[in-house]
Design a protein around this motif. Structure first.
Motif, PDB file in Angstrom:
ATOM      1  N   UNK A 141       0.743  -1.132  -0.051  1.00  0.00           N
ATOM      2  CA  UNK A 141      -0.020  -0.072  -0.148  1.00  0.00           C
ATOM      3  C   UNK A 141       0.930   1.028  -0.066  1.00  0.00           C
ATOM      4  N   UNK A 142       2.020   1.224   0.720  1.00  0.00           N
ATOM      5  CA  UNK A 142       2.760   2.450   0.730  1.00  0.00           C
ATOM      6  C   UNK A 142       3.386   2.608  -0.700  1.00  0.00           C
ATOM      7  N   UNK A 143       3.701   1.771  -1.533  1.00  0.00           N
ATOM      8  CA  UNK A 143       4.145   2.086  -2.945  1.00  0.00           C
ATOM      9  C   UNK A 143       3.082   2.524  -3.827  1.00  0.00           C
ATOM     10  N   UNK A 144       1.855   2.774  -3.226  1.00  0.00           N
ATOM     11  CA  UNK A 144       0.969   3.222  -4.195  1.00  0.00           C
ATOM     12  C   UNK A 144       0.703   4.665  -3.992  1.00  0.00           C
ATOM     13  N   UNK A 145       1.299   5.299  -3.274  1.00  0.00           N
ATOM     14  CA  UNK A 145       1.304   6.792  -3.318  1.00  0.00           C
ATOM     15  C   UNK A 145       1.949   7.508  -2.052  1.00  0.00           C
ATOM     16  N   UNK A 146       1.576   6.805  -0.629  1.00  0.00           N
ATOM     17  CA  UNK A 146       2.353   7.377   0.627  1.00  0.00           C
ATOM     18  C   UNK A 146       3.760   7.375   0.523  1.00  0.00           C
ATOM     19  N   UNK A 147       4.537   6.645  -0.007  1.00  0.00           N
ATOM     20  CA  UNK A 147       6.086   6.496  -0.009  1.00  0.00           C
ATOM     21  C   UNK A 147       6.557   7.922  -0.669  1.00  0.00           C
ATOM     22  N   UNK A 148       5.783   8.264  -1.971  1.00  0.00           N
ATOM     23  CA  UNK A 148       6.071   9.355  -2.832  1.00  0.00           C
ATOM     24  C   UNK A 148       5.648  10.622  -2.434  1.00  0.00           C
ATOM     25  N   UNK A 149       4.644  10.672  -1.744  1.00  0.00           N
ATOM     26  CA  UNK A 149       4.175  11.860  -0.896  1.00  0.00           C
ATOM     27  C   UNK A 149       5.172  12.357   0.069  1.00  0.00           C
ATOM     28  N   UNK A 150       5.624  11.299   1.094  1.00  0.00           N
ATOM     29  CA  UNK A 150       6.601  11.507   2.041  1.00  0.00           C
ATOM     30  C   UNK A 150       7.948  11.961   1.407  1.00  0.00           C
ATOM     31  N   UNK A 151       8.296  11.605   0.357  1.00  0.00           N
ATOM     32  CA  UNK A 151       9.754  12.014  -0.279  1.00  0.00           C
ATOM     33  C   UNK A 151       9.642  13.382  -0.905  1.00  0.00           C
ATOM     34  N   UNK A 152       8.309  13.567  -1.543  1.00  0.00           N
ATOM     35  CA  UNK A 152       8.167  15.102  -1.979  1.00  0.00           C
ATOM     36  C   UNK A 152       8.307  16.225  -0.747  1.00  0.00           C
ATOM     37  N   UNK A 153       7.461  15.830   0.117  1.00  0.00           N
ATOM     38  CA  UNK A 153       7.419  17.052   1.184  1.00  0.00           C
ATOM     39  C   UNK A 153       8.740  16.996   2.125  1.00  0.00           C
ATOM     40  N   UNK A 154       9.594  15.956   1.903  1.00  0.00           N
ATOM     41  CA  UNK A 154      10.680  15.754   2.681  1.00  0.00           C
ATOM     42  C   UNK A 154      11.993  16.459   1.973  1.00  0.00           C
ATOM     43  N   UNK A 155      12.036  16.336   0.439  1.00  0.00           N
ATOM     44  CA  UNK A 155      13.266  16.739  -0.128  1.00  0.00           C
ATOM     45  C   UNK A 155      12.955  17.907  -1.090  1.00  0.00           C
ATOM     46  N   UNK A 156      12.189  17.534  -2.102  1.00  0.00           N
ATOM     47  CA  UNK A 156      11.890  18.688  -3.287  1.00  0.00           C
ATOM     48  C   UNK A 156      11.165  19.885  -2.707  1.00  0.00           C
ATOM     49  N   UNK A 157      10.092  20.060  -1.637  1.00  0.00           N
ATOM     50  CA  UNK A 157       9.584  20.711  -1.155  1.00  0.00           C
ATOM     51  C   UNK A 157      10.322  22.028  -0.332  1.00  0.00           C
ATOM     52  N   UNK A 158      11.097  21.482   0.462  1.00  0.00           N
ATOM     53  CA  UNK A 158      12.319  22.484   1.131  1.00  0.00           C
ATOM     54  C   UNK A 158      13.125  23.046   0.293  1.00  0.00           C
ATOM     55  N   UNK A 159      13.543  22.448  -0.889  1.00  0.00           N
ATOM     56  CA  UNK A 159      14.428  23.174  -1.606  1.00  0.00           C
ATOM     57  C   UNK A 159      13.819  23.798  -2.537  1.00  0.00           C
ATOM     58  N   UNK A 160      12.316  23.902  -2.980  1.00  0.00           N
ATOM     59  CA  UNK A 160      11.539  24.898  -3.710  1.00  0.00           C
ATOM     60  C   UNK A 160      11.235  25.913  -2.939  1.00  0.00           C
TER      61      UNK A 160
ATOM     62  N   UNK B  22       8.592  27.034   5.073  1.00  0.00           N
ATOM     63  CA  UNK B  22       8.067  26.462   6.318  1.00  0.00           C
ATOM     64  C   UNK B  22       7.486  25.336   6.264  1.00  0.00           C
ATOM     65  N   UNK B  23       6.593  25.097   5.170  1.00  0.00           N
ATOM     66  CA  UNK B  23       5.862  23.762   5.082  1.00  0.00           C
ATOM     67  C   UNK B  23       7.149  22.689   4.812  1.00  0.00           C
ATOM     68  N   UNK B  24       8.039  23.129   3.887  1.00  0.00           N
ATOM     69  CA  UNK B  24       8.992  22.232   3.475  1.00  0.00           C
ATOM     70  C   UNK B  24      10.110  21.720   4.680  1.00  0.00           C
ATOM     71  N   UNK B  25      10.024  22.589   5.697  1.00  0.00           N
ATOM     72  CA  UNK B  25      10.925  22.240   6.935  1.00  0.00           C
ATOM     73  C   UNK B  25      10.241  21.138   7.816  1.00  0.00           C
ATOM     74  N   UNK B  26       8.768  21.516   7.905  1.00  0.00           N
ATOM     75  CA  UNK B  26       7.755  20.489   8.593  1.00  0.00           C
ATOM     76  C   UNK B  26       7.973  19.221   7.790  1.00  0.00           C
ATOM     77  N   UNK B  27       7.928  19.313   6.703  1.00  0.00           N
ATOM     78  CA  UNK B  27       7.925  18.039   5.573  1.00  0.00           C
ATOM     79  C   UNK B  27       9.251  17.242   5.693  1.00  0.00           C
ATOM     80  N   UNK B  28      10.360  18.038   5.812  1.00  0.00           N
ATOM     81  CA  UNK B  28      11.397  17.373   5.906  1.00  0.00           C
ATOM     82  C   UNK B  28      11.648  16.667   7.610  1.00  0.00           C
ATOM     83  N   UNK B  29      10.902  17.275   8.483  1.00  0.00           N
ATOM     84  CA  UNK B  29      11.095  16.474   9.711  1.00  0.00           C
ATOM     85  C   UNK B  29      10.155  15.331   9.815  1.00  0.00           C
TER      86      UNK B  29
END
Length: 294
Positions: A128-147, A164-171
């Motif tokens: 189930x994680x491979x259907x979406x949650x894994x990629x969402x966690x990666x997006x908010x943890x890595x690209x979002x802070x950089x953006x 700010x959202x990216x910092x929270x996502x990275x955590x």
């Protein structure tokens, strides 16, 4: 395993030469502080990843598996947004990403902090994680802070809230990715330990004398399924007597407690688990065959 590990080290080092020119050209054409901030983000990520290739641990594995896809995204964005020609860099980053995702690299890193007399075998991620949650966690943890950092450097109004959202996502996203890398089957002198917080409330030790068989899942089995829907071959650990197992229940502590005399698990390399069991004198059994010991 050594070839894959060295391949990751060389591949990460080579990002400077394969992806660097394209990313540098894309940043050079930007306005404001974007070139400086972008260069700082890229160099910091590259240096952090390089250290991770040399210090094996679940954290290092998480950093590499988060950083390599970001390199692919960065080069692709440079090619699409700035019109930079970067086929070599894109191919290099994709190859590196494929390499860091291999079971051999995962096994090397999770065994970094292990005791000399134990061996950890990573488990495959739940389906189930491979259907979406894994990629969402990666997006908010890595690209979002950089953006967020780039928008802020460019003077965009949205830069501060996105950062700010990216910092929270990275955590929170980074913590979720790290927890995913801390799931494994461990061979210890006393037997086998299943360490999977997504399926079990606490790690469970199956003593050596209690293990009746380790082998591929039987066609007809009453084993408790702990694979969480992971794809691929499942292994069955049969027990000589029933044991209590507690389900993991997020936010509610210990979940349902069941008695089981067999469990199904999903190691990333089933063959390596069976070979390890045989080397340690545990009963190894093919489906439908009598168990054999060393």
């Amino acid at each position: 395993m050594k070839a894959a590990v060295w391949g990751v080290r060389i591949g990460w080092l080579g990002l400077v030469f394969s992806c660097g020119p394209a990313l540098g050209a894309a940043l050079h054409g930007s306005d404001g502080l974007i070139p400086s901030v972008g260069a700082m983000v890229l160099w910091a990520g590259w240096a952090l990843g390089l250290v991770a290739t040399l210090l094996p641990s679940p954290l290092s594995l998480t950093l590499l598996r988060a950083g390599a896809p970001f390199a692919v995204l960065a080069v692709a964005a440079a090619a699409a947004g700035a019109g930079v020609d970067a086929p070599v860099g894109l191919a290099w980053a994709i190859g590196l990403t494929a390499l860091v995702m291999t079971p051999a690299v995962a096994r090397y890193h999770v065994n970094g902090p292990a005791y000399p007399n134990e061996r950890r075998h990573p488990l495959r991620p739940p389906g189930a994680i491979l259907l979406g949650p894994l990629y969402l966690a990666w997006i908010v943890a890595v690209p979002l802070p950089a953006l967020g950092a780039l928008l802020l450097a460019g003077g965009e109004v949205a830069g501060a809230p996105v950062l700010l959202a990216g910092v929270a996502g990275a955590i929170f996203g980074g913590r979720a990715l790290l927890r995913l890398a801390k799931r494994w089957l461990v061979f210890v002198p006393a037997g086998v330990v299943l360490h999977d917080h997504l399926a079990l409330a606490d790690p469970v030790l199956f003593p050596q004398q209690q293990i009746g068989r380790i082998g591929p899942e039987r066609e007809v089995t009453a084993a408790w399924d702990l694979t969480l829907g992971a794809a691929g071959l499942a292994l069955e650990i049969g027990l000589n007597e029933e044991t209590n197992l507690g389900k993991s229940r997020r936010g509610r502590g210990l979940g349902e407690v069941v008695k089981a005399d067999a469990v199904l698990i999903s190691p990333s390399r089933p063959g390596a688990v069976i070979a390890e069991a045989e080397d340690r004198g545990l009963p190894v059994q093919a489906a439908g065959a009598p168990p054999r010991t060393k």
